[in-house]
Write a protein that holds these residues in place. Structure first.
Motif, PDB file in Angstrom:
ATOM      1  N   TYR A  54      -4.623   7.515  -1.294  1.00  0.00           N
ATOM      2  CA  TYR A  54      -4.655   6.050  -1.227  1.00  0.00           C
ATOM      3  C   TYR A  54      -4.968   5.437  -2.593  1.00  0.00           C
ATOM      4  O   TYR A  54      -4.564   4.319  -2.881  1.00  0.00           O
ATOM      5  CB  TYR A  54      -5.645   5.564  -0.165  1.00  0.00           C
TER       6      TYR A  54
ATOM      7  N   TYR B 142      -1.763  -3.560   9.389  1.00  0.00           N
ATOM      8  CA  TYR B 142      -1.129  -3.808   8.088  1.00  0.00           C
ATOM      9  C   TYR B 142      -0.182  -2.649   7.824  1.00  0.00           C
ATOM     10  O   TYR B 142      -0.473  -1.516   8.226  1.00  0.00           O
ATOM     11  CB  TYR B 142      -2.260  -3.834   7.057  1.00  0.00           C
TER      12      TYR B 142
ATOM     13  N   TRP C 130       0.435  -0.024   6.093  1.00  0.00           N
ATOM     14  CA  TRP C 130      -0.139   0.880   5.080  1.00  0.00           C
ATOM     15  C   TRP C 130       0.925   1.734   4.399  1.00  0.00           C
ATOM     16  O   TRP C 130       0.834   1.997   3.212  1.00  0.00           O
ATOM     17  CB  TRP C 130      -1.140   1.845   5.741  1.00  0.00           C
ATOM     18  N   ASP C 131       1.907   2.190   5.184  1.00  0.00           N
ATOM     19  CA  ASP C 131       2.907   3.121   4.645  1.00  0.00           C
ATOM     20  C   ASP C 131       3.644   2.535   3.444  1.00  0.00           C
ATOM     21  O   ASP C 131       4.028   3.264   2.539  1.00  0.00           O
ATOM     22  CB  ASP C 131       3.962   3.447   5.713  1.00  0.00           C
TER      23      ASP C 131
ATOM     24  N   GLY D 187       0.126   0.212   1.164  1.00  0.00           N
ATOM     25  CA  GLY D 187      -1.191   0.782   0.882  1.00  0.00           C
ATOM     26  C   GLY D 187      -2.247   0.127   1.764  1.00  0.00           C
ATOM     27  O   GLY D 187      -1.926  -0.458   2.797  1.00  0.00           O
ATOM     28  N   LEU D 188      -3.498   0.231   1.343  1.00  0.00           N
ATOM     29  CA  LEU D 188      -4.583  -0.337   2.153  1.00  0.00           C
ATOM     30  C   LEU D 188      -4.639  -1.851   1.958  1.00  0.00           C
ATOM     31  O   LEU D 188      -4.373  -2.349   0.871  1.00  0.00           O
ATOM     32  CB  LEU D 188      -5.915   0.300   1.744  1.00  0.00           C
TER      33      LEU D 188
END
Lengths: 206, 218
Positions: free
Chosen positions: A45, A113, A115-116, A119-120
């Motif tokens: 991450y 959200y 993420w893929d 990101g975070l």
């Protein structure tokens, strides 16, 4: 774990830090988790998974009409076909901004959200001000980001209440005719893919 | 449940405050919490909706007073204790006092990258979809005391089916260990005025993703 050795004595954080360390020790001693695997997840991450992936997707959609159609038809399938290192899970839905319509993504119930591809999530996305207001006063939220849209533009808010994940496909800035995908990707900000921002103007990218 | 987590439309929280050049984690412990959660999820200790439900059951003042990753940690402790994976005495002493409970699998370094891919929530449909794009629906006025993904601001409201996402695991049953109970999932679009009254921004449209049991034909 060197990550734990930051000095935060006396702050409220140190209590949390100790509590999290206790949690990790217990889970490790019980045999549930492997701290070395935790390190790799954190590293991924911090270094691999982020909005640059989404920016490449958007730039490709701007550059390649067939890819854009595929993306709007089935986001997960289209992004997977690009073969990115962060493998994209199911249920990714791309929603397109047009001169008539601007899309904004929120999760009012928690902080879902994509993420893929992004990101975070940033802290503001997970915060009460954003989660409470995005569905009721999105123009006010946009103003907090310094974004003002024409009064006639439809504002379309997507509340991520299930496992579907939404990616906003912003409008390609004018003055970018003939640009390569790589150059276009530099215009695509994270916030533009959430809908709280717009792509950078072309003059900002060399 | 009608908790403070269900924030859509609440007033008084103030402006959104973007942070320039925000780091991925604001402290190393945040990353540890995230990675522990991912590891326990991979191990099959509990489903994601049980994590959400554990956060929702925090006292309102605890929920609002905690940061995002603090909430995750509190929810994880709760699930560990409630499901018998660890004792409160172990978490407070910071050491295992008993041996662990068997788990389906363990996330080891060689599998870490693979585990980063989100699992699929698609499930085999038990029945045909009841609605199609363009159908008018009314969301149910329900107030279950347990986990649900139908937000308060969108209950009892008239909307239109916009997308059909296939059949998915149902969070309301997953969160309370009553199985996948696969349900059709739809994007339902509402006019701003339907949710916020005649003074709403006339250009505003809001959608939720709603499972079929949340919807009646209208």
């Amino acid at each position: 774990m060197a990550q734990h050795d930051h000095d935060e004595h006396g702050s409220e954080l140190s209590e949390t830090q100790l509590r999290v360390r206790a949690l990790e020790t217990v889970l490790t001693e019980k045999g549930y988790i492997d701290p070395a695997a935790l390190d790799l997840i954190i590293q991924a991450y911090e270094t691999k998974i982020g909005p640059h992936t989404g920016a490449r997707v958007v730039a490709k959609a701007w550059h390649d009409p067939a890819f854009k159609r595929a993306l709007l038809d089935d986001g997960s399938k289209a992004v997977r076909a690009l073969g990115h290192e962060s493998r994209v899970g199911d249920h990714l839905v791309a929603v397109e901004n047009t001169p008539a319509r601007h899309n904004i993504v929120v999760c009012t119930l928690c902080s879902c959200y994509p993420w893929d591809v992004l990101g975070l999530p940033p802290v503001w996305y997970k915060s009460a001000p954003y989660r409470s207001r995005a569905v009721k006063d999105p123009r006010g939220v946009l103003a907090d980001f310094g974004v003002k849209l024409p009064a006639s533009t439809e504002i379309r808010v997507w509340d991520s209440t299930a496992e579907t994940r939404f990616l906003v496909l912003p409008m390609r800035p004018s003055g970018t005719e003939g640009w390569s995908e790589e150059r276009l990707a530099q215009l695509v900000t994270r916030d533009a893919m959430i809908g709280t921002g717009l792509p950078k103007p072309p003059e900002e990218v060399a | 449940m009608d908790g403070v987590h269900d924030m859509g439309g609440m007033d008084g929280f103030g402006k959104v405050q973007p942070e320039p050049n925000e780091p991925v984690f604001h402290a190393p412990w945040e990353g540890r919490v995230l990675a522990m959660q991912r590891s326990m999820g991979y191990a099959g200790a509990w489903p994601i909706d049980a994590s959400r439900f554990a956060q929702e059951r925090l006292a309102p003042q605890a929920y609002l007073g905690a940061s995002y990753y603090q909430r995750w940690a509190l929810a994880m402790e709760r699930n560990l204790i409630e499901r018998g994976y660890a004792g409160a005495d172990e978490l407070s002493s910071g050491h295992a006092l008993r041996s662990g409970k068997p788990l389906a699998r363990k996330l080891t370094p060689d599998l870490a990258t693979q585990a980063m891919t989100r699992g699929s929530f698609y499930r085999q449909a038990q029945t045909p979809a009841r609605f199609k794009p363009g159908d008018r629906v009314r969301t149910k006025n329900i107030h279950p005391p347990t986990h649900t993904r139908l937000p308060r601001y969108a209950r009892g409201r008239l909307g239109v089916i916009e997308l059909v996402h296939g059949c998915h695991a149902f969070p309301d049953t997953m969160a309370v260990d009553k199985g996948d109970s696969p349900q059709w999932l739809y994007t339902v679009m509402f006019e701003g005025k339907e949710l916020w009254g005649p003074d709403a921004d006339p250009t505003l449209k809001i959608s939720i993703d709603a499972f079929e049991p949340y919807l009646d034909p209208a």
